[in-house]
Design an enzyme around this catalytic site. Sequence first.
Site, PDB file in Angstrom:
ATOM      1  CB  THR A  14      -0.545   0.223   1.221  1.00 17.83           C
ATOM      2  OG1 THR A  14      -1.759  -1.144   1.147  1.00 17.83           O
ATOM      3  CG2 THR A  14      -1.974   0.870   1.226  1.00 17.83           C
ATOM      4  CB  VAL A  15       3.395   2.435   2.552  1.00 17.23           C
ATOM      5  CG1 VAL A  15       4.038   3.617   2.761  1.00 17.23           C
ATOM      6  CG2 VAL A  15       2.523   2.480   3.494  1.00 17.23           C
ATOM      7  CB  ALA A  44      13.185  -4.844  -2.641  1.00 17.31           C
ATOM      8  CE  LYS A 104       2.745   2.221  11.668  1.00 16.06           C
ATOM      9  NZ  LYS A 104       1.531   2.391  11.046  1.00 16.06           N
ATOM     10  CB  VAL A 131       3.841   8.998  14.779  1.00 18.68           C
ATOM     11  CG1 VAL A 131       2.590   9.074  16.215  1.00 18.68           C
ATOM     12  CG2 VAL A 131       4.648   8.500  15.587  1.00 18.68           C
ATOM     13  N   GLY A 184     -11.112  -2.648   3.887  1.00 19.17           N
ATOM     14  CA  GLY A 184      -9.883  -2.781   4.201  1.00 19.17           C
ATOM     15  C   GLY A 184      -8.825  -1.751   5.571  1.00 19.17           C
ATOM     16  CG  ASP A 198      -0.697   1.249  14.664  1.00 21.74           C
ATOM     17  OD1 ASP A 198      -0.223   0.661  13.945  1.00 21.74           O
ATOM     18  OD2 ASP A 198      -1.551   2.258  14.726  1.00 21.74           O
ATOM     19  CE  LYS A 202       0.654   4.627  14.319  1.00 24.87           C
ATOM     20  NZ  LYS A 202      -1.532   4.621  13.495  1.00 24.87           N
TER      21      LYS A 202
HETATM   22  N1  LIG Z   1      -1.358   1.429   4.978  1.00 28.11           N
HETATM   23  C1  LIG Z   1      -0.748   2.523   5.936  1.00 28.11           C
HETATM   24  O1  LIG Z   1      -1.684   3.215   5.599  1.00 28.11           O
HETATM   25  C2  LIG Z   1       0.373   2.836   6.396  1.00 28.11           C
HETATM   26  C3  LIG Z   1       0.302   4.224   7.166  1.00 28.11           C
HETATM   27  C4  LIG Z   1       1.502   4.573   8.425  1.00 28.11           C
HETATM   28  C5  LIG Z   1       2.640   3.507   8.179  1.00 28.11           C
HETATM   29  N2  LIG Z   1       2.481   2.307   7.592  1.00 28.11           N
HETATM   30  C6  LIG Z   1       3.708   1.242   7.786  1.00 28.11           C
HETATM   31  O2  LIG Z   1       4.257   1.236   6.659  1.00 28.11           O
HETATM   32  C7  LIG Z   1       4.968   0.168   6.207  1.00 28.11           C
HETATM   33  C8  LIG Z   1       4.020  -0.901   5.069  1.00 28.11           C
HETATM   34  O3  LIG Z   1       3.008  -0.933   5.348  1.00 28.11           O
HETATM   35  P1  LIG Z   1       2.020  -1.338   4.487  1.00 28.11           P
HETATM   36  O4  LIG Z   1       0.587  -0.872   4.846  1.00 28.11           O
HETATM   37  O5  LIG Z   1       2.234  -0.871   2.495  1.00 28.11           O
HETATM   38  O6  LIG Z   1       2.221  -2.710   4.847  1.00 28.11           O
HETATM   39  P2  LIG Z   1       1.953  -3.823   3.073  1.00 28.11           P
HETATM   40  O7  LIG Z   1       0.734  -3.676   1.956  1.00 28.11           O
HETATM   41  O8  LIG Z   1       1.814  -5.314   3.536  1.00 28.11           O
HETATM   42  O9  LIG Z   1       3.086  -3.870   1.837  1.00 28.11           O
HETATM   43  C9  LIG Z   1       4.673  -5.058   2.300  1.00 28.11           C
HETATM   44  C10 LIG Z   1       5.155  -4.394   1.433  1.00 28.11           C
HETATM   45  O10 LIG Z   1       6.433  -5.678   1.736  1.00 28.11           O
HETATM   46  C11 LIG Z   1       7.060  -6.156   0.524  1.00 28.11           C
HETATM   47  N3  LIG Z   1       7.938  -7.358   1.451  1.00 28.11           N
HETATM   48  C12 LIG Z   1       7.329  -8.374   2.620  1.00 28.11           C
HETATM   49  N4  LIG Z   1       8.490  -9.295   2.881  1.00 28.11           N
HETATM   50  C13 LIG Z   1       9.135  -8.446   1.887  1.00 28.11           C
HETATM   51  C14 LIG Z   1      11.049  -9.380   2.104  1.00 28.11           C
HETATM   52  N5  LIG Z   1      11.248  -9.962   3.190  1.00 28.11           N
HETATM   53  N6  LIG Z   1      11.201  -8.502   0.797  1.00 28.11           N
HETATM   54  C15 LIG Z   1      10.655  -7.759   0.929  1.00 28.11           C
HETATM   55  N7  LIG Z   1      10.190  -7.412   0.100  1.00 28.11           N
HETATM   56  C16 LIG Z   1       8.795  -7.589   1.553  1.00 28.11           C
HETATM   57  C17 LIG Z   1       5.445  -6.962   0.335  1.00 28.11           C
HETATM   58  O11 LIG Z   1       5.998  -7.948  -0.896  1.00 28.11           O
HETATM   59  P3  LIG Z   1       4.478  -8.531  -1.645  1.00 28.11           P
HETATM   60  O12 LIG Z   1       4.053  -7.319  -2.245  1.00 28.11           O
HETATM   61  O13 LIG Z   1       5.012  -9.171  -2.473  1.00 28.11           O
HETATM   62  O14 LIG Z   1       3.285  -9.393  -0.641  1.00 28.11           O
HETATM   63  C18 LIG Z   1       4.738  -5.192   0.457  1.00 28.11           C
HETATM   64  O15 LIG Z   1       5.063  -5.003  -1.526  1.00 28.11           O
HETATM   65  C19 LIG Z   1       4.369  -0.493   8.044  1.00 28.11           C
HETATM   66  O16 LIG Z   1       5.200  -0.273   8.059  1.00 28.11           O
HETATM   67  C20 LIG Z   1       3.450   0.135   8.649  1.00 28.11           C
HETATM   68  O17 LIG Z   1       2.924   0.227   9.383  1.00 28.11           O
HETATM   69  C21 LIG Z   1       1.125   1.859   6.560  1.00 28.11           C
END
Ligand SMILES: NC(=O)c1ccc[n+]([C@@H]2O[C@H](COP(=O)([O-])OP(=O)(O)OC[C@H]3O[C@@H](n4cnc5c(N)ncnc54)[C@H](OP(=O)(O)O)[C@@H]3O)[C@@H](O)[C@H]2O)c1
Length: 314
Positions: A14-15, A44, A104, A131, A184, A198, A202
């Site tokens: 997502t991010v 990656a 976080k 945060v 979602g 979570d 923060k």
């Molecule tokens: N989503 C939000 O609104 C939000 C807001 C603030 C902070 N955050 C933080 O931002 C971070 C990412 O969140 P997200 O929502 O983007 O998570 P996500 O959608 O689950 O994405 C995680 C990504 O990491 C990749 N990945 C997992 N294991 C890996 C590895 N060993 N080597 C390389 N790539 C790997 C996954 O690959 P695949 O796609 O191939 O599975 C995926 O692309 C987290 O720490 C979260 O707490 C998120």
Amino acid sequence: MRATFGVGLLGLGTVGSAVARAMTTRTKRLEAMAGRPLRLVAAAARDPKKQRDAGGVTVTQDVFAILDDPDVHVVVEVIGGTSPARDLQLAAFERGKHVVTANKELVAKEWKALHEAARLAKRELRFEAAVAAAVPVIAATRQLAASRPRVVRGLLNGTTTFICSQLDRGRSFDEALAEAIRLGYAEADPTADVDGYDAAYKLSILISLLEGRHFHPDDVRRTSLRGTTLADVDAARARGVTIRYLATADFGEKATRARVGPEEVALDSLEGQAVGPTNVVRFETDLAGTLVFSGPGAGGDATASAILGDVIAI
Ligand SMILES: NC(=O)c1ccc[n+]([C@@H]2O[C@H](COP(=O)([O-])OP(=O)(O)OC[C@H]3O[C@@H](n4cnc5c(N)ncnc54)[C@H](OP(=O)(O)O)[C@@H]3O)[C@@H](O)[C@H]2O)c1
């Protein structure tokens, strides 16, 4: 104009995808604000074959190829969790890269190791996105350094705010949680959100910044939202208040007490009016008085905004 600044992206979920998209759709703006061209060098993910926004660069599974790439100056870690993210961030510093992250959990738990690695490498560790996503509370917290904090209080988790707002509308906790998962807002395993981990991560980061020392997330008292019933919310509303999942730090003379859990808030307050990913953070301080920040605390684009703000600021 300074030389091109290369970005290596670890994670394309997502991010990460939102960061890649923003880097390709607003190159001129980013260059003007950074005073140098920013280039997404490589990205990656776990599954390189998955269809996604990767900013036109090749997607690799080989994270070390990115860490070792001399054209990468800053590593953006948006994989999440502690493993392998911790080792990857430390390896990035060892190779002389800056690190920007939204993680976080890792920053809250490994505060000392990450800051020490950054200090030894003479590189920056930045985590504005960790945060309240787009809301610049990390920058604000740093800027408040001369003021003594009295209280920090607010909504730091969008899923629990959404569930509370559904309880306001007469849904049970289980119905509200199912709806949060369907839309979602919550993961299939909602533990990190509804049991307060979570929000505790923060809050621990904000306290660590405000006190200039590590405040471990295990020292935040957590009360789950799971015990909150429709009857609790109805009774609260009959008294002109409602329930939200609040994060609170009280900075006493002798000790700092931190807690996350369901609490009553005024119906017409920012907290009482919040319905989804909107975060609210109030700082009460001695020199600076009371400051209130509110805005999007989750979502790909909002989080990418904070990440790219950090990259530009290096
Ligand atoms: N989503 C939000 O609104 C939000 C807001 C603030 C902070 N955050 C933080 O931002 C971070 C990412 O969140 P997200 O929502 O983007 O998570 P996500 O959608 O689950 O994405 C995680 C990504 O990491 C990749 N990945 C997992 N294991 C890996 C590895 N060993 N080597 C390389 N790539 C790997 C996954 O690959 P695949 O796609 O191939 O599975 C995926 O692309 C987290 O720490 C979260 O707490 C998120």
